[in-house]
Design a protein around this motif. Structure first.
Motif, PDB file in Angstrom:
ATOM      1  N   ALA A  13       0.831  -1.210   0.000  1.00 19.41           N
ATOM      2  CA  ALA A  13       0.000   0.000   0.000  1.00 19.41           C
ATOM      3  C   ALA A  13       0.862   1.254   0.000  1.00 19.41           C
ATOM      4  N   ALA A  14       1.915   1.268   0.830  1.00 22.99           N
ATOM      5  CA  ALA A  14       2.782   2.444   0.902  1.00 22.99           C
ATOM      6  C   ALA A  14       3.492   2.686  -0.426  1.00 22.99           C
ATOM      7  N   LEU A  17       0.940   3.950  -3.048  1.00 22.62           N
ATOM      8  CA  LEU A  17       0.568   5.354  -2.843  1.00 22.62           C
ATOM      9  C   LEU A  17       1.693   6.286  -3.300  1.00 22.62           C
ATOM     10  N   VAL A 267     -10.852  10.080  -0.781  1.00 18.93           N
ATOM     11  CA  VAL A 267      -9.730   9.356  -0.175  1.00 18.93           C
ATOM     12  C   VAL A 267      -9.938   7.842  -0.313  1.00 18.93           C
ATOM     13  N   THR A 268     -11.167   7.376  -0.056  1.00 20.92           N
ATOM     14  CA  THR A 268     -11.454   5.942  -0.164  1.00 20.92           C
ATOM     15  C   THR A 268     -11.179   5.438  -1.569  1.00 20.92           C
ATOM     16  N   ASP A 269     -11.681   6.156  -2.576  1.00 21.02           N
ATOM     17  CA  ASP A 269     -11.448   5.750  -3.969  1.00 21.02           C
ATOM     18  C   ASP A 269      -9.954   5.717  -4.286  1.00 21.02           C
ATOM     19  N   PHE A 270      -9.266   6.770  -3.885  1.00 19.79           N
ATOM     20  CA  PHE A 270      -7.845   6.872  -4.218  1.00 19.79           C
ATOM     21  C   PHE A 270      -7.053   5.713  -3.615  1.00 19.79           C
ATOM     22  N   VAL A 271      -7.291   5.423  -2.345  1.00 22.02           N
ATOM     23  CA  VAL A 271      -6.539   4.361  -1.676  1.00 22.02           C
ATOM     24  C   VAL A 271      -6.879   2.991  -2.270  1.00 22.02           C
ATOM     25  N   LEU A 272      -8.170   2.703  -2.415  1.00 25.65           N
ATOM     26  CA  LEU A 272      -8.562   1.379  -2.900  1.00 25.65           C
ATOM     27  C   LEU A 272      -8.127   1.151  -4.348  1.00 25.65           C
ATOM     28  N   GLU A 273      -8.333   2.139  -5.212  1.00 24.65           N
ATOM     29  CA  GLU A 273      -7.938   1.979  -6.606  1.00 24.65           C
ATOM     30  C   GLU A 273      -6.425   1.851  -6.733  1.00 24.65           C
ATOM     31  N   THR A 274      -5.701   2.596  -5.925  1.00 28.27           N
ATOM     32  CA  THR A 274      -4.237   2.508  -5.954  1.00 28.27           C
ATOM     33  C   THR A 274      -3.770   1.102  -5.582  1.00 28.27           C
ATOM     34  N   ILE A 275      -4.313   0.570  -4.504  1.00 23.36           N
ATOM     35  CA  ILE A 275      -3.923  -0.777  -4.064  1.00 23.36           C
ATOM     36  C   ILE A 275      -4.334  -1.823  -5.088  1.00 23.36           C
TER      37      ILE A 275
END
Length: 515
Positions: A13-14, A17, A267-275
């Motif tokens: 995840a890190a 991101l 924020v939720t979209d960004f984190v989940l889509e990134t992962i």
């Protein structure tokens, strides 16, 4: 989950991101860069296997729900026919085409297993396409069609996938039974979605607390998905319907709820889509079957990728002209090329039970199709849009004109109301007269800003418009005010609580200026 696995996921995840942050700063397509980074890193990092249950139960519901919240029910209703043709007809057509191609290539593979692969790779994920399309100004109708397709096609694909899986693992295939299962899943998802939407729509406004309302909204997609899946209905359809309904009623929520919700879901979209996109690239180590030669695997992968891409064009072109208004051929080409597959396909492939005929090969072909479409179509999609000169410039102008006119009408209504509640001018005391003057000045500035946008934000001779000048100068003042507040906190002349309160006020003002 053991600590070692949790640490690996945290590192993934890190890293994801970090890559996404670089992509955003450079203006590069983040999903594609994340997939490439995952591909390059997969031989070097510890194994992080994609868990299909995590994707389908944890990642998919909030992503679908957020997309539905941000969609327009009214616009989707205007494109019902093309969305239905893509999200139902095209998915089934792609399943059949890919299924027959795979069955011809690998004769020992059961036909139902080949159809299962077809269902797995059939639904495109429009995240990358819509992100690029919005940035480059695709027409609103084209974007709405792509969004609508991505909202509903997973339901068709997952239902068809389950039917094909069942035909291989025990139950004999019957067309009537398959059609009945499909209809039950769709109608069941609709019924459960509507029921939960009505209940949620009644409960949320009565909570009257932005934090509580948004906390409940975070739980709704999981509840809708699980409730539908418990009765073997479509959780995807249930989530989408709840999201569309609540999104169309957000104006009934308080302003605090809307402000918090905007930040929460971004924020939720960004984190989940990134992962999600990073995990796609990292699966390379798990999907290479050992019983085939490299040339065989390359040939199979190329054939399935070509079948999936060509099937979309073979369906999109004739069905696009079944509509009442015939779209320009450039728009049809754009929709045909926007067929990038995503994590739902990989999740379905990883969910194939152990011992399933050709499981390793199906997983490999799913991976190569997902990666192939993301790289082949995703990397060329921006250039294609520019080459075909498909833009929404006229729509942007019309939107700005409509916004300015609507704001003028709303502002006039506000001024009329102000005049209604105030006593005659000669009865106003000096303080009230000063406050009323400020209100009227601010109102006039808002109206001016909306009309100035039609001129591109510049004044005569290319100089700044009054509104732009006001925003720039007030922005400089806000920075100076923040600096003083921080200095006073550091000198212990005010408490951190005071600093946070004042900073919030200044932040809200700056947000309004930016808007």
């Amino acid at each position: 989950m053991n600590p070692e696995t949790a640490l690996r996921l945290l590192l993934v995840a890190a890293g994801a991101l970090l890559v996404a942050g670089v992509a955003r700063r450079r203006g590069w397509p983040a999903p594609l860069l994340l997939v490439l980074a995952g591909l390059l890193a997969s031989p070097l990092v510890p194994q992080v296997e994609l868990d299909s249950h995590v994707v389908l139960l944890v990642l998919l519901p909030p992503l679908l729900y957020s997309a539905a919240l941000d969609s327009s029910y009214l616009r989707l209703r205007e494109v019902t026919r093309p969305v239905a043709l893509l999200s139902i007809g095209l998915v089934l057509f792609t399943m059949v085409v890919v299924g027959f191609v795979v069955h011809l290539l690998v004769p020992g593979l059961p036909m139902a297993a080949a159809f299962a692969l077809g269902a797995i790779v059939a639904p495109p994920d429009a995240v990358a396409a819509v992100a690029v399309g919005r940035r480059l100004g695709l027409p609103r109708r084209t974007l709405t069609i792509l969004i609508g397709e991505s909202l509903f096609n997973d339901a068709t694909a997952l239902t068809a996938y389950r039917v094909a899986l069942g035909a291989v693992t025990g139950s004999a295939f019957e067309f009537a039974g398959a059609a009945g299962q499909f209809l039950f899943a769709a109608l069941g998802g609709v019924v459960i979605g509507v029921a939960l939407a009505l209940v949620s729509g009644w409960v949320l406004p009565r909570l009257r607390d932005p934090l509580v309302e948004n906390a409940v909204m975070l739980l709704i997609p999981f509840g809708a998905y699980l409730a539908a899946e418990q009765v073997h209905a479509s959780g995807v359809i249930s989530v989408v319907i709840v999201g569309l309904y609540l999104g169309s009623r957000m104006h009934r929520q308080g302003f605090g709820t809307r402000l918090v919700a905007a930040g929460v879901w971004k924020v939720t979209d960004f984190v989940l889509e990134t992962i999600v996109f990073a995990l796609i690239g990292l699966q390379l180590a798990y999907v290479i079957p050992r019983e085939y030669s490299a040339w065989q695997l390359a040939g199979y992968a190329a054939a399935v990728l070509a079948a999936a891409v060509l099937a979309r064009f073979a369906w999109v072109f004739p069905t696009s002209y079944l509509q009442k208004t015939r779209p320009p051929v450039q728009n049809v080409v754009i929709v045909g090329w926007a067929g990038m597959r995503g994590v739902v396909s990989l999740a379905a492939a990883f969910a194939i039970p152990a011992g399933f005929p050709g499981r390793d090969l199906l997983l490999f072909l799913t991976f190569t199709t997902v990666i192939g479409t993301l790289l082949l179509q995703g990397l060329t999609f921006p250039a294609l849009i520019r080459r075909l000169k498909v833009t929404s410039e006229q729509e942007v102008y019309e939107d700005n004109l409509a916004e300015a006119a609507a704001k003028q009408a709303a502002i006039q209504a506000g001024l009329d109301r102000l005049n209604e509640i105030l006593p005659p001018e000669d009865e106003l005391d000096e303080i009230t007269r000063d406050v009323v003057g400020q209100l009227r000045q601010k109102t006039e500035r808002r109206a001016m800003s909306a009309w100035e946008r039609l001129g591109g934000g510049t004044g005569q001779g290319g100089s700044e418009t009054p509104s732009a000048l006001y925003r720039r100068l007030r922005g400089e003042m806000l920075e100076a005010e923040r600096g003083v507040m921080v200095r006073l906190r550091d000198e212990r002349r005010i408490d951190d609580e005071v600093l946070r309160r004042v900073m919030a006020e200044l932040d809200f003002e700056e947000a309004i200026l930016e808007r």
